[in-house]
Design a protein around this motif. Structure first.
Motif, PDB file in Angstrom:
ATOM      1  N   LEU A   1       0.807  -1.214   0.000  1.00  0.00           N
ATOM      2  CA  LEU A   1       0.000   0.000   0.000  1.00  0.00           C
ATOM      3  C   LEU A   1       0.844   1.269   0.000  1.00  0.00           C
ATOM      4  O   LEU A   1       0.298   2.365  -0.116  1.00  0.00           O
ATOM      5  CB  LEU A   1      -0.928   0.030   1.228  1.00  0.00           C
ATOM      6  CG  LEU A   1      -1.947  -1.102   1.357  1.00  0.00           C
ATOM      7  CD1 LEU A   1      -2.814  -0.881   2.598  1.00  0.00           C
ATOM      8  CD2 LEU A   1      -2.810  -1.223   0.117  1.00  0.00           C
ATOM      9  N   SER A   2       2.169   1.152   0.126  1.00  0.00           N
ATOM     10  CA  SER A   2       3.024   2.341   0.142  1.00  0.00           C
ATOM     11  C   SER A   2       4.329   2.065  -0.588  1.00  0.00           C
ATOM     12  O   SER A   2       4.716   0.915  -0.790  1.00  0.00           O
ATOM     13  CB  SER A   2       3.308   2.787   1.583  1.00  0.00           C
ATOM     14  OG  SER A   2       4.034   1.798   2.285  1.00  0.00           O
ATOM     15  N   GLY A   3       4.999   3.142  -0.989  1.00  0.00           N
ATOM     16  CA  GLY A   3       6.243   3.009  -1.726  1.00  0.00           C
ATOM     17  C   GLY A   3       5.988   2.679  -3.190  1.00  0.00           C
ATOM     18  O   GLY A   3       4.880   2.317  -3.580  1.00  0.00           O
TER      19      GLY A   3
ATOM     20  N   VAL B   1      -1.027 -11.967   7.404  1.00  0.00           N
ATOM     21  CA  VAL B   1       0.239 -11.267   7.597  1.00  0.00           C
ATOM     22  C   VAL B   1       0.492 -11.062   9.084  1.00  0.00           C
ATOM     23  O   VAL B   1      -0.437 -10.838   9.863  1.00  0.00           O
ATOM     24  CB  VAL B   1       0.230  -9.909   6.856  1.00  0.00           C
ATOM     25  CG1 VAL B   1      -0.805  -8.968   7.435  1.00  0.00           C
ATOM     26  CG2 VAL B   1       1.595  -9.249   6.879  1.00  0.00           C
ATOM     27  N   GLU B   2       1.759 -11.198   9.476  1.00  0.00           N
ATOM     28  CA  GLU B   2       2.211 -10.819  10.814  1.00  0.00           C
ATOM     29  C   GLU B   2       3.234  -9.706  10.661  1.00  0.00           C
ATOM     30  O   GLU B   2       3.993  -9.668   9.685  1.00  0.00           O
ATOM     31  CB  GLU B   2       2.844 -12.008  11.535  1.00  0.00           C
ATOM     32  CG  GLU B   2       1.875 -13.113  11.921  1.00  0.00           C
ATOM     33  CD  GLU B   2       0.949 -12.738  13.073  1.00  0.00           C
ATOM     34  OE1 GLU B   2       1.398 -12.011  13.992  1.00  0.00           O
ATOM     35  OE2 GLU B   2      -0.214 -13.168  13.054  1.00  0.00           O
ATOM     36  N   TYR B   3       3.267  -8.793  11.639  1.00  0.00           N
ATOM     37  CA  TYR B   3       4.199  -7.681  11.601  1.00  0.00           C
ATOM     38  C   TYR B   3       5.363  -7.853  12.574  1.00  0.00           C
ATOM     39  O   TYR B   3       6.267  -7.018  12.620  1.00  0.00           O
ATOM     40  CB  TYR B   3       3.472  -6.375  11.919  1.00  0.00           C
ATOM     41  CG  TYR B   3       2.370  -6.057  10.934  1.00  0.00           C
ATOM     42  CD1 TYR B   3       2.625  -5.977   9.566  1.00  0.00           C
ATOM     43  CD2 TYR B   3       1.058  -5.845  11.371  1.00  0.00           C
ATOM     44  CE1 TYR B   3       1.621  -5.683   8.666  1.00  0.00           C
ATOM     45  CE2 TYR B   3       0.047  -5.552  10.479  1.00  0.00           C
ATOM     46  CZ  TYR B   3       0.328  -5.471   9.130  1.00  0.00           C
ATOM     47  OH  TYR B   3      -0.683  -5.192   8.237  1.00  0.00           O
ATOM     48  N   ALA B   4       5.332  -8.902  13.361  1.00  0.00           N
ATOM     49  CA  ALA B   4       6.393  -9.158  14.325  1.00  0.00           C
ATOM     50  C   ALA B   4       6.526 -10.664  14.480  1.00  0.00           C
ATOM     51  O   ALA B   4       5.668 -11.433  14.038  1.00  0.00           O
ATOM     52  CB  ALA B   4       6.084  -8.498  15.673  1.00  0.00           C
ATOM     53  N   GLY B   5       7.606 -11.083  15.124  1.00  0.00           N
ATOM     54  CA  GLY B   5       7.809 -12.504  15.354  1.00  0.00           C
ATOM     55  C   GLY B   5       8.656 -13.149  14.277  1.00  0.00           C
ATOM     56  O   GLY B   5       8.872 -12.595  13.202  1.00  0.00           O
TER      57      GLY B   5
ATOM     58  N   LYS C   1       5.451  -8.888   7.145  1.00  0.00           N
ATOM     59  CA  LYS C   1       5.545  -7.578   6.511  1.00  0.00           C
ATOM     60  C   LYS C   1       5.873  -6.540   7.572  1.00  0.00           C
ATOM     61  O   LYS C   1       5.768  -6.800   8.769  1.00  0.00           O
ATOM     62  CB  LYS C   1       4.212  -7.202   5.857  1.00  0.00           C
ATOM     63  CG  LYS C   1       3.774  -8.074   4.700  1.00  0.00           C
ATOM     64  CD  LYS C   1       4.501  -7.754   3.403  1.00  0.00           C
ATOM     65  CE  LYS C   1       4.109  -6.400   2.862  1.00  0.00           C
ATOM     66  NZ  LYS C   1       4.714  -6.148   1.530  1.00  0.00           N
ATOM     67  N   THR C   2       6.255  -5.343   7.119  1.00  0.00           N
ATOM     68  CA  THR C   2       6.332  -4.201   8.019  1.00  0.00           C
ATOM     69  C   THR C   2       4.991  -3.475   7.959  1.00  0.00           C
ATOM     70  O   THR C   2       4.262  -3.572   6.971  1.00  0.00           O
ATOM     71  CB  THR C   2       7.469  -3.251   7.603  1.00  0.00           C
ATOM     72  OG1 THR C   2       7.291  -2.880   6.228  1.00  0.00           O
ATOM     73  CG2 THR C   2       8.827  -3.927   7.768  1.00  0.00           C
ATOM     74  N   ARG C   3       4.669  -2.750   9.028  1.00  0.00           N
ATOM     75  CA  ARG C   3       3.337  -2.156   9.124  1.00  0.00           C
ATOM     76  C   ARG C   3       3.047  -1.121   8.048  1.00  0.00           C
ATOM     77  O   ARG C   3       1.881  -0.843   7.743  1.00  0.00           O
ATOM     78  CB  ARG C   3       3.138  -1.516  10.503  1.00  0.00           C
ATOM     79  CG  ARG C   3       2.973  -2.542  11.607  1.00  0.00           C
ATOM     80  CD  ARG C   3       2.597  -1.905  12.930  1.00  0.00           C
ATOM     81  NE  ARG C   3       2.507  -2.897  13.984  1.00  0.00           N
ATOM     82  CZ  ARG C   3       1.436  -3.641  14.225  1.00  0.00           C
ATOM     83  NH1 ARG C   3       0.351  -3.477  13.484  1.00  0.00           N
ATOM     84  NH2 ARG C   3       1.435  -4.527  15.193  1.00  0.00           N
ATOM     85  N   ASP C   4       4.099  -0.536   7.459  1.00  0.00           N
ATOM     86  CA  ASP C   4       3.845   0.442   6.404  1.00  0.00           C
ATOM     87  C   ASP C   4       3.525  -0.210   5.070  1.00  0.00           C
ATOM     88  O   ASP C   4       3.205   0.470   4.095  1.00  0.00           O
ATOM     89  CB  ASP C   4       5.019   1.410   6.262  1.00  0.00           C
ATOM     90  CG  ASP C   4       6.355   0.700   6.072  1.00  0.00           C
ATOM     91  OD1 ASP C   4       6.380  -0.554   6.050  1.00  0.00           O
ATOM     92  OD2 ASP C   4       7.384   1.398   5.959  1.00  0.00           O
ATOM     93  N   LEU C   5       3.607  -1.544   5.007  1.00  0.00           N
ATOM     94  CA  LEU C   5       3.209  -2.308   3.826  1.00  0.00           C
ATOM     95  C   LEU C   5       3.877  -1.801   2.553  1.00  0.00           C
ATOM     96  O   LEU C   5       3.224  -1.485   1.551  1.00  0.00           O
ATOM     97  CB  LEU C   5       1.682  -2.325   3.683  1.00  0.00           C
ATOM     98  CG  LEU C   5       0.941  -3.074   4.798  1.00  0.00           C
ATOM     99  CD1 LEU C   5      -0.565  -2.885   4.662  1.00  0.00           C
ATOM    100  CD2 LEU C   5       1.282  -4.561   4.789  1.00  0.00           C
ATOM    101  N   THR C   6       5.216  -1.714   2.629  1.00  0.00           N
ATOM    102  CA  THR C   6       6.001  -1.462   1.428  1.00  0.00           C
ATOM    103  C   THR C   6       6.167  -2.784   0.686  1.00  0.00           C
ATOM    104  O   THR C   6       5.506  -3.775   0.997  1.00  0.00           O
ATOM    105  CB  THR C   6       7.372  -0.878   1.795  1.00  0.00           C
ATOM    106  OG1 THR C   6       8.052  -1.806   2.655  1.00  0.00           O
ATOM    107  CG2 THR C   6       7.227   0.463   2.512  1.00  0.00           C
ATOM    108  N   ALA C   7       7.082  -2.817  -0.272  1.00  0.00           N
ATOM    109  CA  ALA C   7       7.234  -4.018  -1.096  1.00  0.00           C
ATOM    110  C   ALA C   7       7.894  -5.176  -0.347  1.00  0.00           C
ATOM    111  O   ALA C   7       7.729  -6.337  -0.735  1.00  0.00           O
ATOM    112  CB  ALA C   7       8.042  -3.687  -2.352  1.00  0.00           C
TER     113      ALA C   7
END
Length: 281
Positions: free
Chosen positions: A60-62, A243-247, A266-272
């Motif tokens: 969603l970003s980048g 999707v998980e953002y940690a672990g 993924k990272t929370r900013d949902l880049t590539a």
């Protein structure tokens, strides 16, 4: 970004084998030109035999990376261009358009179409407000145009976001049944426009809504210990994109692959960037 994978310790049997597969998988792991494109066919099909094996990407970003090794791309319908969707569809990628159905942002091109009577409380993101989902006669034409925008850009499916206002503080006395009715109507509207509907989060209503939707998208069910709530989708042979953002993926993939989900970190900013789990055997 790199993820350090711990050395297996104490594991044995299928769990140890799956951890090894996860580790191996992780370690292995425009412009102004006009591009001609053709609208997709009627709603994206999701064959049950493939439900556990889709490779997916959520960005969603980048700058959009169309070269990611994924079968399914979940993208922002406003930011993504027809040229980008055409490039992806030329490689037989399935495209899912993320659409906010229960909220709107002040920066949305159609923000002025929401009358004051349906505007609710802040939704927890800058400039975003909940809407009164009981007012279907007002919201239907707005959502229809949002869905048509996705169709026009070449998407074949939509993921309905902000579909759980009843469980927040939306500024209206919404209840469980109000939300279920609205979500079902939104799914039916998507189908009427030749789009496959998917449910984003809203886990408390999955048991009621799974028959109305073709797939689910979930954030952090492992961290929140709620993955079992998504089983109505998985048991019906419908994809669960998780999707998980940690672990450590070598840990959470064991859980989600076992449930039949297709998962990634993924990272929370949902880049590539992504670190996908291996497909289920």
């Amino acid at each position: 970004m790199r993820i350090r994978l711990p050395s297996p310790s104490g594991g044995h049997g299928p769990r140890r084998t799956l951890r090894s597969l996860v580790a191996l998988a992780l370690l292995a792991s425009a412009g102004g030109c006009r591009v001609e494109w053709t609208p997709p066919g009627a709603p994206t099909p999701w064959p049950t035999e493939s439900a556990r094996h889709w490779r997916w990407q959520w960005q969603l970003s980048g700058p959009l990376d169309t070269g990611v090794d994924a079968d399914v791309f979940l993208l922002d319908g406003l930011r993504t261009t027809a040229a980008e969707t055409s490039a992806l569809r030329a490689r037989d990628r399935r495209l899912v358009c993320q659409v906010s159905v229960g909220a709107y942002a002040r920066t949305d091109p159609d923000a002025d179409r929401y009358p004051a009577a349906v505007r609710g409380a802040a939704a927890g993101r800058p400039g975003v407000r909940w809407v009164d989902v009981r007012r279907w006669e007002v919201l239907r034409p707005i959502l229809a145009d949002r869905f048509r925008l996705c169709r026009g850009k070449g998407f074949g499916a939509v993921a309905l976001a902000d579909a759980d206002g009843y469980a927040r503080r939306p500024g209206f006395p919404l209840d469980f049944d109000d939300q279920v009715l609205f979500n079902r109507r939104a799914a039916q509207l998507a189908r009427s426009l030749d789009l496959s509907p998917g449910l984003l989060n809203d886990l408390p209503q999955v048991a009621s809504l799974a028959p109305d939707f073709d797939f689910a998208v979930n954030e952090e069910c492992v961290r929140l210990r709620e993955c079992d709530r998504l089983l109505p989708f998985a048991d019906a042979g419908k994809p669960v994109f998780h999707v998980e953002y940690a672990g450590d993926p070598a840990d959470f993939c064991v859980t989600t692959v076992g449930y039949g989900f297709v998962s990634m970190r993924k990272t929370r900013d949902l880049t590539a960037w992504r670190a996908p789990c291996p497909s289920a055997p």
